[in-house]
Motif scaffolding. Structure first.
Motif, PDB file in Angstrom:
ATOM      1  N   PHE A   1     -11.462   4.246  38.897  1.00 27.25           N
ATOM      2  CA  PHE A   1     -11.773   3.177  37.952  1.00 27.25           C
ATOM      3  C   PHE A   1     -12.079   3.763  36.565  1.00 27.25           C
ATOM      4  CE2 PHE A   1     -12.833   0.956  41.943  1.00 27.25           C
ATOM      5  CZ  PHE A   1     -12.123  -0.226  41.756  1.00 27.25           C
ATOM      6  N   ALA A   2     -11.962   5.081  36.442  1.00 27.67           N
ATOM      7  CA  ALA A   2     -12.295   5.708  35.159  1.00 27.67           C
ATOM      8  C   ALA A   2     -11.425   5.114  34.048  1.00 27.67           C
ATOM      9  CB  ALA A   2     -12.106   7.223  35.237  1.00 27.67           C
ATOM     10  N   CYS A   3     -11.976   5.079  32.832  1.00 23.88           N
ATOM     11  CA  CYS A   3     -11.271   4.458  31.711  1.00 23.88           C
ATOM     12  C   CYS A   3     -11.975   4.890  30.421  1.00 23.88           C
ATOM     13  CB  CYS A   3     -11.296   2.936  31.846  1.00 23.88           C
ATOM     14  SG  CYS A   3     -12.964   2.278  32.017  1.00 23.88           S
ATOM     15  N   THR A   4     -11.466   4.414  29.305  1.00 25.82           N
ATOM     16  CA  THR A   4     -12.043   4.760  28.015  1.00 25.82           C
ATOM     17  C   THR A   4     -12.827   3.552  27.524  1.00 25.82           C
ATOM     18  OG1 THR A   4      -9.993   6.004  27.729  1.00 25.82           O
ATOM     19  CG2 THR A   4     -11.471   5.859  25.822  1.00 25.82           C
ATOM     20  N   ASP A   5     -14.129   3.693  27.454  1.00 26.49           N
ATOM     21  CA  ASP A   5     -14.979   2.531  27.125  1.00 26.49           C
ATOM     22  C   ASP A   5     -16.324   3.055  26.606  1.00 26.49           C
ATOM     23  OD1 ASP A   5     -15.891  -0.107  26.933  1.00 26.49           O
ATOM     24  OD2 ASP A   5     -15.172  -0.667  28.916  1.00 26.49           O
ATOM     25  N   ILE A   6     -17.244   2.143  26.363  1.00 28.84           N
ATOM     26  CA  ILE A   6     -18.574   2.472  25.812  1.00 28.84           C
ATOM     27  C   ILE A   6     -19.351   3.368  26.792  1.00 28.84           C
ATOM     28  CG2 ILE A   6     -20.791   1.451  25.164  1.00 28.84           C
ATOM     29  CD1 ILE A   6     -19.202  -1.124  24.425  1.00 28.84           C
TER      30      ILE A   6
ATOM     31  N   GLY B   1       4.866  22.172  40.712  1.00 31.49           N
ATOM     32  CA  GLY B   1       3.955  21.815  39.629  1.00 31.49           C
ATOM     33  C   GLY B   1       3.454  20.385  39.675  1.00 31.49           C
ATOM     34  N   LYS B   2       4.003  19.565  40.554  1.00 35.58           N
ATOM     35  CA  LYS B   2       3.594  18.151  40.613  1.00 35.58           C
ATOM     36  C   LYS B   2       2.304  18.003  41.412  1.00 35.58           C
ATOM     37  CE  LYS B   2       8.222  16.168  40.375  1.00 35.58           C
ATOM     38  NZ  LYS B   2       9.342  15.836  41.248  1.00 35.58           N
ATOM     39  N   ASN B   3       1.424  17.116  40.931  1.00 41.55           N
ATOM     40  CA  ASN B   3       0.203  16.856  41.706  1.00 41.55           C
ATOM     41  C   ASN B   3       0.249  15.499  42.403  1.00 41.55           C
ATOM     42  OD1 ASN B   3      -0.249  15.178  39.529  1.00 41.55           O
ATOM     43  ND2 ASN B   3      -1.774  16.518  38.569  1.00 41.55           N
ATOM     44  N   LEU B   4       1.349  14.778  42.245  1.00 42.03           N
ATOM     45  CA  LEU B   4       1.547  13.507  42.942  1.00 42.03           C
ATOM     46  C   LEU B   4       2.870  13.581  43.678  1.00 42.03           C
ATOM     47  CD1 LEU B   4       0.460  11.154  40.053  1.00 42.03           C
ATOM     48  CD2 LEU B   4      -0.666  11.292  42.278  1.00 42.03           C
ATOM     49  N   ASN B   5       2.861  13.262  44.963  1.00 42.16           N
ATOM     50  CA  ASN B   5       4.075  13.370  45.757  1.00 42.16           C
ATOM     51  C   ASN B   5       4.133  12.248  46.788  1.00 42.16           C
ATOM     52  OD1 ASN B   5       5.405  16.006  44.896  1.00 42.16           O
ATOM     53  ND2 ASN B   5       3.309  16.679  45.234  1.00 42.16           N
ATOM     54  N   PRO B   6       5.341  11.848  47.185  1.00 43.51           N
ATOM     55  CA  PRO B   6       5.450  10.745  48.149  1.00 43.51           C
ATOM     56  C   PRO B   6       5.089  11.181  49.572  1.00 43.51           C
ATOM     57  CG  PRO B   6       7.636  11.553  47.560  1.00 43.51           C
ATOM     58  CD  PRO B   6       6.652  12.319  46.721  1.00 43.51           C
ATOM     59  N   LEU B   7       4.416  10.285  50.294  1.00 43.28           N
ATOM     60  CA  LEU B   7       4.048  10.543  51.693  1.00 43.28           C
ATOM     61  C   LEU B   7       3.837   9.198  52.382  1.00 43.28           C
ATOM     62  CD1 LEU B   7       3.183  12.429  54.024  1.00 43.28           C
ATOM     63  CD2 LEU B   7       0.886  12.451  53.049  1.00 43.28           C
ATOM     64  N   ALA B   8       4.516   9.009  53.504  1.00 44.78           N
ATOM     65  CA  ALA B   8       4.350   7.790  54.322  1.00 44.78           C
ATOM     66  C   ALA B   8       4.526   6.517  53.488  1.00 44.78           C
ATOM     67  CB  ALA B   8       2.983   7.805  55.018  1.00 44.78           C
TER      68      ALA B   8
ATOM     69  N   LEU C   1      -1.961   6.824  37.738  1.00 43.43           N
ATOM     70  CA  LEU C   1      -2.336   8.004  38.515  1.00 43.43           C
ATOM     71  C   LEU C   1      -2.287   9.303  37.708  1.00 43.43           C
ATOM     72  CD1 LEU C   1      -0.822   7.080  41.990  1.00 43.43           C
ATOM     73  CD2 LEU C   1      -3.246   7.341  41.406  1.00 43.43           C
ATOM     74  N   PRO C   2      -1.259   9.531  36.910  1.00 44.54           N
ATOM     75  CA  PRO C   2      -1.254  10.780  36.133  1.00 44.54           C
ATOM     76  C   PRO C   2      -2.475  10.879  35.206  1.00 44.54           C
ATOM     77  CG  PRO C   2       0.933   9.805  36.156  1.00 44.54           C
ATOM     78  CD  PRO C   2      -0.009   8.781  36.747  1.00 44.54           C
TER      79      PRO C   2
ATOM     80  N   ILE D   1       2.196   7.030  47.358  1.00 45.70           N
ATOM     81  CA  ILE D   1       2.042   8.221  46.530  1.00 45.70           C
ATOM     82  C   ILE D   1       0.753   8.903  46.971  1.00 45.70           C
ATOM     83  CG2 ILE D   1       1.763   9.092  44.183  1.00 45.70           C
ATOM     84  CD1 ILE D   1       3.255   6.641  43.210  1.00 45.70           C
ATOM     85  N   ALA D   2       0.801  10.216  47.095  1.00 38.41           N
ATOM     86  CA  ALA D   2      -0.348  10.941  47.638  1.00 38.41           C
ATOM     87  C   ALA D   2      -0.699  12.133  46.771  1.00 38.41           C
ATOM     88  CB  ALA D   2      -0.042  11.406  49.060  1.00 38.41           C
ATOM     89  N   ALA D   3      -1.953  12.558  46.857  1.00 39.47           N
ATOM     90  CA  ALA D   3      -2.412  13.768  46.169  1.00 39.47           C
ATOM     91  C   ALA D   3      -3.333  14.540  47.098  1.00 39.47           C
ATOM     92  CB  ALA D   3      -3.153  13.421  44.881  1.00 39.47           C
TER      93      ALA D   3
END
Lengths: 319, 319
Positions: free
Chosen positions: B214-219, B88-95, B62-63, B98-100
């Motif tokens: 699904f983003a990643c480092t690829d061709i 400063g956090k963009n990820l936080n717990p909810l229900a 997620l980060p 992890i939520a954003a």
């Protein structure tokens, strides 16, 4: 929770040209409501809801539903106000369905019902009943006591696959409820489906009521009985009489209940439980695998029904 | 299309106290996206999207996803910008998840892809690749060629229930694709899932790209191949080379393709078809009846794969 009908962007743009609400800014399907397709629509003039009516809603009833909503909104009840197109029509074709645009209501429905929700709920229900009195057209309750036997017969052959002996037990209970059904109680337009997901709260107060597509003309106290079923049972199906008392107190602050109405509460609550049990049982047995909606367990309402069967009188509901 | 996790109003109110975005005005589940739960959130300060990450997303990634989105948004690409809490956090717990919270993008995704959509799409994809170059962290493609054999083996025993001989045929095709997979092509961060429902248009222009999970480092050219599969086939699985040519023209206006990249288009397109075929086949065979998501027919991608197998070179895609 589903969007059954996809609306192309071209079709939406064309549809909006018939209205005076600006041009499209955003359009997202809403994962709520099981009968119709609902979209959150943002235009250059604000937020709206676009509803496409799916097959469960009889198109002949739509003008009545929208007329009732318009009447209620015009008389100060917070509910979605149908937006009229330039030609004055509030129902128009879109993507092969009939569609309406309504105003957007702020607020959040309570995912977990607390005692604090119940008094405002009762008050809003009474205001709905009183505000509806000026709307003259009537609509019979298609899911009232007269319809239950037919509904049960459609599920009876398979009912025992849900619970042994269920078909015969429901048949016996149903005949008892119908035989004791009260006559002559005060009647008018009722919501008939005022579950928590149809009631929005904002800052502890009710900000609006939605989804009038089961509304009809029937006994007022039956609408209370539907709310007792939908709002006052805990997850373990125990009945929370503090919630019930708060709901009734909120209601009676705006509309008094006669002795006949309070005396009828147990059988009305039995009937309300029977009505949701029967439609859920039918859906449970007839929803194909892979359908977009997960059917709800009909036995949730069987457990409620057993509570109401044991109720000796209005005292069981805190009166 | 689903909301998997319900968020109570109390939990949401508490969650919002950690942010500087005002107080809640409305909150509705969105019937889009199949991996996470998404809510449209309106506050006194504007519109936002609240996402709860469900089990298919690895929390450790997620980060990276949110960092990429923040980088892209900061460099002028229109995509959801993660909102940081006061700490400063963009990820936080909810229900329990992890939520954003991210910014809301205007626009509508094209329910019906037209030729006019494809050139802007290609241009946006190239801009995404170029803009991503400044983001240093890498994330391997967990659904790339190295993963396909394992994925196929999980479905192979039941694959023939979908189509006779499918398991063996896919095994043979898969080995051919992997053996011919290009090496040394220009690579960087790719979206890897840029289907029409992840691309918003407004007034004929792209207003934003969403869903980077699904983003990643690829061709880079593999990302093009995913789009050729997702945007350029008609409902009858015929390939619309006019759309393909427009997509490639839009892309190449911003980022030139080398000879090696164009030569590799057929095998990259085969690989892209194989990747979606395999995940859909797995879901098709493993989604329980009554699940909230209806699995998509894997054979849609079998038909695309057969087209790419017959492609002689980049000419098949209009180059």
């Amino acid at each position: 929770m589903a969007v059954y009908t996809e609306v192309t962007d071209e079709a939406l743009a064309e549809f909006l040209t018939h209205y005076n609400i600006g041009s499209m800014v955003a359009f997202r399907g809403i994962a709520e409501g099981v009968e119709n397709s609902n979209y959150a629509l943002k235009t250059t003039q604000g937020d709206f809801i676009l509803t496409l009516y799916e097959k469960r809603v009889d198109p002949a009833d739509l003008p009545w539903f929208l007329g009732l909503m318009e009447h209620l909104a015009a008389h100060g009840l917070s509910c979605p106000l149908p937006v009229r197109a330039r030609d004055g029509k509030n129902l128009n074709p879109l993507a092969g369905k009939i569609a309406a645009i309504t105003t957007f209501l702020p607020g959040v429905w309570p995912r977990r019902v607390l005692v604090e929700h119940c008094e405002p709920l009762g008050a809003a229900l009474a205001r709905l009943h009183l505000t509806g009195e000026g709307f003259a057209p009537k609509r019979a309750n298609a899911l009232g006591p007269d319809a239950w036997n037919d509904l049960l017969q459609k599920s009876a052959p398979q009912a025992d696959s849900v619970q042994a002996g269920l078909g015969r037990e429901l048949d016996s209970m149903l005949h008892g409820i119908v035989a004791n059904w009260p006559r002559g109680l005060p009647s008018g337009h009722i919501h008939a489906d005022l579950f928590p997901d149809n009631v929005f709260f904002l800052d502890g107060e009710i900000s609006g009521l939605i989804d009038f597509y089961f509304a009809c003309t029937d006994i007022y106290a039956y609408d209370i009985a539907i709310c007792l079923n939908a709002w006052c049972f805990e997850k373990d199906f125990s009945f929370n009489v503090t919630k019930s008392r708060a709901l009734l107190r909120g209601y009676m602050a705006h509309r008094a209940l006669s002795e006949a109405e309070t005396a009828a509460l147990p059988v009305l609550a039995q009937g309300a439980a029977m009505r949701f049990l029967l439609t859920r049982l039918y859906d449970w047995l007839n929803t194909p695998p892979g359908a977009m909606v997960t059917p709800k367990d009909p036995l949730d309402y069987y457990r409620r029904l057993r509570f109401h069967n044991a109720a000796k009188g209005a005292a069981a509901y805190g009166l």
